[in-house]
Motif scaffolding. Sequence first.
Motif, PDB file in Angstrom:
ATOM      1  N   LEU A 160       0.807  -1.225   0.000  1.00 28.53           N
ATOM      2  CA  LEU A 160       0.000   0.000   0.000  1.00 28.53           C
ATOM      3  C   LEU A 160       0.843   1.279   0.000  1.00 28.53           C
ATOM      4  CD1 LEU A 160      -2.923  -0.898   2.472  1.00 28.53           C
ATOM      5  CD2 LEU A 160      -3.005  -0.718  -0.023  1.00 28.53           C
ATOM      6  N   PRO A 161       2.004   1.336   0.658  1.00 29.09           N
ATOM      7  CA  PRO A 161       2.787   2.585   0.644  1.00 29.09           C
ATOM      8  C   PRO A 161       3.532   2.845  -0.665  1.00 29.09           C
ATOM      9  CG  PRO A 161       3.321   1.226   2.578  1.00 29.09           C
ATOM     10  CD  PRO A 161       2.569   0.368   1.608  1.00 29.09           C
ATOM     11  N   LEU A 162       3.365   2.005  -1.685  1.00 30.80           N
ATOM     12  CA  LEU A 162       4.168   2.126  -2.905  1.00 30.80           C
ATOM     13  C   LEU A 162       4.100   3.508  -3.553  1.00 30.80           C
ATOM     14  CD1 LEU A 162       6.036   0.730  -4.914  1.00 30.80           C
ATOM     15  CD2 LEU A 162       4.013  -0.024  -6.181  1.00 30.80           C
ATOM     16  N   PRO A 163       2.912   4.139  -3.696  1.00 31.05           N
ATOM     17  CA  PRO A 163       2.911   5.479  -4.310  1.00 31.05           C
ATOM     18  C   PRO A 163       3.801   6.474  -3.570  1.00 31.05           C
ATOM     19  CG  PRO A 163       0.687   4.592  -4.217  1.00 31.05           C
ATOM     20  CD  PRO A 163       1.546   3.667  -3.428  1.00 31.05           C
ATOM     21  N   SER A 442      -1.558   0.137   6.307  1.00 25.33           N
ATOM     22  CA  SER A 442      -0.481  -0.770   5.911  1.00 25.33           C
ATOM     23  C   SER A 442       0.231  -1.338   7.136  1.00 25.33           C
ATOM     24  CB  SER A 442       0.521  -0.031   5.020  1.00 25.33           C
ATOM     25  OG  SER A 442       1.646  -0.825   4.737  1.00 25.33           O
ATOM     26  N   LEU A 443       0.473  -0.481   8.116  1.00 29.29           N
ATOM     27  CA  LEU A 443       1.127  -0.952   9.340  1.00 29.29           C
ATOM     28  C   LEU A 443       0.248  -1.964  10.069  1.00 29.29           C
ATOM     29  CD1 LEU A 443       3.430  -0.793  11.405  1.00 29.29           C
ATOM     30  CD2 LEU A 443       2.206   1.104  12.475  1.00 29.29           C
ATOM     31  N   TYR A 444      -1.025  -1.600  10.242  1.00 27.32           N
ATOM     32  CA  TYR A 444      -1.930  -2.528  10.927  1.00 27.32           C
ATOM     33  C   TYR A 444      -2.056  -3.847  10.160  1.00 27.32           C
ATOM     34  CZ  TYR A 444      -3.350   1.517  13.747  1.00 27.32           C
ATOM     35  OH  TYR A 444      -3.365   2.596  14.600  1.00 27.32           O
ATOM     36  N   GLY A 445      -2.128  -3.752   8.829  1.00 28.51           N
ATOM     37  CA  GLY A 445      -2.242  -4.963   8.018  1.00 28.51           C
ATOM     38  C   GLY A 445      -0.990  -5.821   8.073  1.00 28.51           C
ATOM     39  N   THR A 446       0.177  -5.173   8.136  1.00 30.37           N
ATOM     40  CA  THR A 446       1.428  -5.930   8.242  1.00 30.37           C
ATOM     41  C   THR A 446       1.487  -6.689   9.556  1.00 30.37           C
ATOM     42  OG1 THR A 446       2.573  -4.299   6.854  1.00 30.37           O
ATOM     43  CG2 THR A 446       3.933  -5.737   8.231  1.00 30.37           C
ATOM     44  N   VAL A 447       1.058  -6.032  10.638  1.00 25.91           N
ATOM     45  CA  VAL A 447       1.030  -6.706  11.931  1.00 25.91           C
ATOM     46  C   VAL A 447       0.057  -7.879  11.902  1.00 25.91           C
ATOM     47  CG1 VAL A 447       0.439  -6.423  14.369  1.00 25.91           C
ATOM     48  CG2 VAL A 447       1.714  -4.628  13.186  1.00 25.91           C
ATOM     49  N   ALA A 448      -1.103  -7.674  11.270  1.00 27.00           N
ATOM     50  CA  ALA A 448      -2.101  -8.748  11.206  1.00 27.00           C
ATOM     51  C   ALA A 448      -1.628  -9.913  10.346  1.00 27.00           C
ATOM     52  CB  ALA A 448      -3.412  -8.192  10.650  1.00 27.00           C
ATOM     53  N   SER A 449      -0.778  -9.652   9.359  1.00 29.73           N
ATOM     54  CA  SER A 449      -0.321 -10.726   8.464  1.00 29.73           C
ATOM     55  C   SER A 449       0.599 -11.718   9.166  1.00 29.73           C
ATOM     56  CB  SER A 449       0.413 -10.122   7.255  1.00 29.73           C
ATOM     57  OG  SER A 449       1.648  -9.547   7.634  1.00 29.73           O
ATOM     58  N   ILE A 450       1.173 -11.324  10.298  1.00 32.39           N
ATOM     59  CA  ILE A 450       2.086 -12.232  11.009  1.00 32.39           C
ATOM     60  C   ILE A 450       1.338 -13.455  11.551  1.00 32.39           C
ATOM     61  CG2 ILE A 450       3.664 -12.434  12.970  1.00 32.39           C
ATOM     62  CD1 ILE A 450       4.400  -9.491  12.555  1.00 32.39           C
ATOM     63  N   ILE A 513       5.013   3.115  14.467  1.00 32.61           N
ATOM     64  CA  ILE A 513       3.809   2.824  15.249  1.00 32.61           C
ATOM     65  C   ILE A 513       3.231   4.101  15.839  1.00 32.61           C
ATOM     66  CG2 ILE A 513       2.953   1.613  17.288  1.00 32.61           C
ATOM     67  CD1 ILE A 513       5.054  -0.561  16.724  1.00 32.61           C
ATOM     68  N   MET A 514       4.101   4.994  16.317  1.00 31.26           N
ATOM     69  CA  MET A 514       3.636   6.269  16.876  1.00 31.26           C
ATOM     70  C   MET A 514       2.932   7.106  15.820  1.00 31.26           C
ATOM     71  SD  MET A 514       7.003   7.054  19.210  1.00 31.26           S
ATOM     72  CE  MET A 514       6.708   8.819  19.190  1.00 31.26           C
ATOM     73  N   GLU A 515       3.461   7.117  14.607  1.00 30.95           N
ATOM     74  CA  GLU A 515       2.818   7.868  13.519  1.00 30.95           C
ATOM     75  C   GLU A 515       1.418   7.311  13.239  1.00 30.95           C
ATOM     76  OE1 GLU A 515       3.873  10.534  12.049  1.00 30.95           O
ATOM     77  OE2 GLU A 515       6.050  10.606  12.390  1.00 30.95           O
TER      78      GLU A 515
END
Length: 535
Positions: A160-163, A442-450, A513-515
């Motif tokens: 998701l952060p690609l752009p 994207s951050l939340y999804g990355t954590v969930a993918s673990i 995570i803070m961001e």
Amino acid sequence: MIDLRRNNSQQNRTKYSAVSSSTTPESSTVTDTASHEARIFIDSPDKPLAPAWDDDAISESSGTVNDDFPANRAGPAASTPKKPNVPLQSFALLEDRGVRTNLGNTSFVMGLLSEMWLINLIVLCGGTYCMAFLLPVQYTNYTDLELWNISCYWKLAWVLPLPYTLICFWGLVMPFRTPKFLYDDSLPKRRVDNLYILTVTKGDNREAVYRSWNAHKHLESMHPCVRVHVLTDEPYFFENINCYTCPKGFTTTGSKYKARALEWYRQTMRYTEHDWVLHLDEESVIDDESVRRILEFIWYEHDYHWGQGVILYNQYHYWKNWIFTVADAIRVGDDLARFQLQYSYFHCPVFGAHGSFLLTNGAVENEVGWDLGSLTEDYEFAMKAWYLGYKCGKVPGLVREQSPMDMIGFLKQRRRWFIGIIRLPHFLPKMWATFWVIGTLSLYGTVASIPLGIVLPHATPRWFGLIKDFSFVNFVYLYLIGIFIQDIDSKKNPLIVLLHIPLTFIVQFIASIMEAISVTYGIIFPPAGFDVIKK
């Protein structure tokens, strides 16, 4: 380097005698014809979108339109005795300069940045290649046998952060434009009458006010056009410094706080197209070399009507708190990536603008104004200036600030930016704010993918992993280069600089995570007003 320490001789004063400076904020006309033609008023009905500056007449800039005395350095407002909230003379050169606190390493840092684009290209492409093709498969779990599988659905968060990372990549690998071989005395100069170095503060932090004043007051000795001013809100008026205090009775249509004070100052100082304003926050410090570069930008960059440079966060309490130091490093990386692309190549604020280290021409401020009614008045100002046809450029200098001191201040700062940007009535700000939300998802999804990857183990297609690795390398590099440049500017021991690189790599995960938390905080609890954080 051009010698800026020139005397404002009688010859210069005679040369500029056609332009009068006796107009007061209360008057609406100017008797002198030449002065009337030079000034731009906010009620002028026929202003062009991108005016051609009157550079042919009186184009030399070794002096100003005013006799170089302390009373004249106070600006047009000083000629009105009825205003108790403005100084009647400049105090900058009337007292002991004290200990210099605006020291920096600007020349070396800017020279380094001008050559770093090739290093950036090698590191970013090399890092992506190593992660995608050289790491053992037991670490990456990449496969060349599949183009898609079920795990790609929840791994979409990785890309998701690609752009954003693509934009940053192009900003980092494009040459960083500096005036290394651009300026010399033979070039025609744009006229400058006043360069106001304006520190804007509420005024309740006396230590910050005097700290800023003491850091900058000596700059008035650099060139006759330089005026060092501090802008506060009533009742905070400081004696014996160049303090301009916005009165409580001054009202605007929709602006409050900082924007309201800036609008009062604009009307009080009655800018012309030959005036420039350098906006600084209360913790901002600019050194002599950067002021020289600002003057060169004003003199020689005739195509641009406002600009910005790079802001560092190493002036006070640098590395006192590792987390906040690393968290603000991405802001430096953003200046070297996205905003370098904007100011060096696009010359329009497609990514917005900062409220500090904002250099504006008086004509732009008069036409745009600060009565904008926004939490992010700097971004709104830039968008309106773009709409009116004004172009922006890179100011090849540095301003140094400090990071927030606590978690609450950090969250409130980011929350105000996010909510202020998404509320702006323009497409681009809303799009960038949406990308900010996408980064959080994207951050939340990355954590969930673990845990999902543990329950449903599937290999990742290599092309998919390549995109993820490209984004990851670019994102981490923004933090690393931000810390590296700030350490170099601070003249840290080379061993300490090297040790900070792996430390930054680790801490940036916490900063990310803070961001994300700050965006979530803004969505759930939007601010009711302008949050002033403790620094």
